[in-house]
Design an enzyme around this catalytic site. Structure first.
Site, PDB file in Angstrom:
ATOM      1  N   ASP A 222       0.838  -1.204   0.000  1.00 55.48           N
ATOM      2  CA  ASP A 222       0.000   0.000   0.000  1.00 55.48           C
ATOM      3  C   ASP A 222       0.875   1.256   0.000  1.00 55.48           C
ATOM      4  O   ASP A 222       0.645   2.199  -0.762  1.00 55.48           O
ATOM      5  CB  ASP A 222      -0.997  -0.010   1.182  1.00 55.48           C
ATOM      6  CG  ASP A 222      -0.378  -0.436   2.495  1.00 55.48           C
ATOM      7  OD1 ASP A 222       0.788  -0.884   2.513  1.00 55.48           O
ATOM      8  OD2 ASP A 222      -1.061  -0.325   3.531  1.00 55.48           O
ATOM      9  N   ASP A 246       0.554  -7.197 -10.222  1.00 53.27           N
ATOM     10  CA  ASP A 246      -0.500  -6.969 -11.214  1.00 53.27           C
ATOM     11  C   ASP A 246      -1.049  -5.554 -11.036  1.00 53.27           C
ATOM     12  O   ASP A 246      -1.191  -4.785 -11.994  1.00 53.27           O
ATOM     13  CB  ASP A 246      -1.600  -8.019 -11.020  1.00 53.27           C
ATOM     14  CG  ASP A 246      -2.705  -7.901 -12.052  1.00 53.27           C
ATOM     15  OD1 ASP A 246      -2.480  -7.271 -13.100  1.00 53.27           O
ATOM     16  OD2 ASP A 246      -3.800  -8.446 -11.802  1.00 53.27           O
ATOM     17  N   ASP A 250      -0.233  -1.812 -13.366  1.00 52.35           N
ATOM     18  CA  ASP A 250      -1.235  -0.937 -13.992  1.00 52.35           C
ATOM     19  C   ASP A 250      -0.988   0.511 -13.573  1.00 52.35           C
ATOM     20  O   ASP A 250      -1.090   1.441 -14.377  1.00 52.35           O
ATOM     21  CB  ASP A 250      -2.662  -1.353 -13.604  1.00 52.35           C
ATOM     22  CG  ASP A 250      -3.306  -2.249 -14.654  1.00 52.35           C
ATOM     23  OD1 ASP A 250      -2.554  -2.977 -15.342  1.00 52.35           O
ATOM     24  OD2 ASP A 250      -4.548  -2.227 -14.790  1.00 52.35           O
TER      25      ASP A 250
HETATM   26  C1  IPM Z   1      -2.182  -8.486 -16.721  1.00 49.61           C
HETATM   27  C2  IPM Z   1      -3.632  -8.705 -16.766  1.00 49.61           C
HETATM   28  C3  IPM Z   1      -3.938 -10.153 -16.566  1.00 49.61           C
HETATM   29  C4  IPM Z   1      -3.230 -10.650 -15.348  1.00 49.61           C
HETATM   30  C5  IPM Z   1      -5.425 -10.385 -16.472  1.00 49.61           C
HETATM   31  C6  IPM Z   1      -6.071 -10.232 -17.822  1.00 49.61           C
HETATM   32  C7  IPM Z   1      -5.796 -11.654 -15.786  1.00 49.61           C
HETATM   33  O1  IPM Z   1      -4.246  -7.922 -15.824  1.00 49.61           O
HETATM   34  O2  IPM Z   1      -1.475  -9.030 -17.573  1.00 49.61           O
HETATM   35  O3  IPM Z   1      -1.727  -7.782 -15.827  1.00 49.61           O
HETATM   36  O4  IPM Z   1      -3.469 -10.215 -14.248  1.00 49.61           O
HETATM   37  O5  IPM Z   1      -2.360 -11.505 -15.464  1.00 49.61           O
HETATM   38 MG    MG Z   2      -3.013  -6.638 -14.854  1.00 49.77          MG
END
Ligand code: IPM
Ligand code: MG
Length: 358
Positions: A222, A246, A250
């Site tokens: 966090d 993950d 993003d």
């Molecule tokens: C990524 C995507 C994938 C993941 C999804 C589509 C499941 O979010 O490549 O980060 O988490 O692996």
């Molecule tokens: Mg992802």
């Protein structure tokens, strides 16, 4: 002359569009280097394949892919099919079946790209996030019981193994060591998750003893999100679990301008299996078939593929072409505020490669 055998899986949505653009760019790179040749083989696997055949890829899919040097993958996901079916049927089946346990995600603000951070902060982004890709929260272990009843339960068990933690931490240490700043941040959440995450910390502590040349720090996940936004220049290489990374990647993609730029590699460092290279933007069905998808992530992905194959020179030529195009701001894709379509972006990068060749 080594011919690189590349398995091409465009997959769903905009995947085939951006991957074909990438194959075109790779072919142009080969024009300028007689020692570089590719042999592409297309596989039509994905959701349309599922509608015809009842499976996302054939039962012997992994055996078919095994002889290739690398897999160049578009996207998987279809609004008319359950996401877990499409994902586990193709992408995760390949990642897990080939033990591609290291997911590598570079981020930096490319020239000409304006990110959401203050310019002095945004331009300091130069990160590699190493995501554990084989277990953790996405191990697929768990179950459902009492289906449909008020007492229904669903469980996903986060699986952390000593071997799994050790190998991802070691891989991240090697990446950090190869970069100028020799700096690693280990992300954890061992204040709240007192079993798996405490094991993570213990095992990582053991691994970093072998890397006394690295400067290592630890962050709770966090707090890591805050540091990425407020002190991006203090971060270099990061290692985190499947779920944590993950999410962090993003954020990293958004901070570096657009998800349309994020590239990734799913690596089996043992090289017993082909590794898989994909843009992280996903299938984006809303723009499928319109020819407007930004192919830059797919090109950056191709540069990672080249690096993995030992073609460092070609990888640098491709990255330089991408940076020339973003820097000039003549061809700018819609997600970066412009109007250039896939064809125009591809042509711009091809022209930059040919211009540098000339
Ligand atoms: C990524 C995507 C994938 C993941 C999804 C589509 C499941 O979010 O490549 O980060 O988490 O692996
Ligand atoms: Mg992802």
């Amino acid at each position: 002359m080594a011919k690189h055998k590349i398995a091409v899986i465009g997959g769903d949505g905009i995947g085939p569009e951006v991957i074909e653009a990438g194959c075109e760019v790779l072919a142009v790179l080969a024009e300028g280097d007689k020692s570089l040749t590719f042999d592409f083989k297309r596989f039509d696997w994905g959701s349309d394949y599922y509608r015809k055949n009842g499976v996302m890829m054939p039962a012997d899919g992994l055996a078919q892919l095994k002889p290739f040097d690398a897999i160049y993958f578009g996207a998987v996901g279809d609004p008319n099919l359950p996401d877990d079916l499409t994902l586990w049927g193709l992408r995760l089946a390949i990642c897990q079946g080939f033990d591609q346990f290291a997911n590598v995600r570079p981020s930096k603000l490319l020239p000409g790209v304006v990110g959401p951070l203050r310019p002095d902060l945004g331009s300091a982004i130069d990160w590699v996030i190493v995501r554990e890709n084989s277990e953790g929260e996405y191990a697929g272990v768990g179950g459902r019981a009492h289906r449909g009843l008020p007492i229904e339960v669903g469980m996903d068990v986060a699986v952390f193994t000593r071997a799994g933690i050790e190998r991802i931490c070691r891989y991240a240490c090697e990446i950090a060591r190869a970069r100028p700043r020799k700096k690693l941040t280990i992300v954890t959440k061992s204040n709240a998750q007192r079993h798996g995450m405490v094991l993570w910390d213990e095992v990582c502590k053991g691994v970093i003893r072998d890397y006394p040349d690295l400067s290592v720090d630890w962050m709770l996940v966090d707090a890591m999100t805050q540091r990425m936004v407020s002190k991006p220049g203090t971060i270099d290489t990061v290692v985190a679990t499947n779920l944590h990374a993950d999410i962090l990647t993003d954020l990293a993609a958004a901070l570096s301008g657009s998800l349309g730029l994020g590239a990734t590699a799913n690596i089996d460092p043992s090289r017993q299996n082909p590794s898989m290279f994909e843009p992280i933007h996903g299938s984006a069905f809303d723009i499928m078939g319109k020819g407007v998808a930004n192919p830059l992530a797919s090109f950056w992905t191709a540069a990672m593929l080249l690096g993995h194959l030992g073609e460092e020179k070609a990888a640098s030529r491709l990255m330089a072409a991408i940076e020339t195009v973003t820097g000039r701001r003549e061809a700018v894709p819609p997600d970066l505020g412009g109007k250039a379509n896939t064809r125009q972006m591809t042509d711009a990068v091809i022209a930059a490669i040919r211009g540098a060749n000339a």
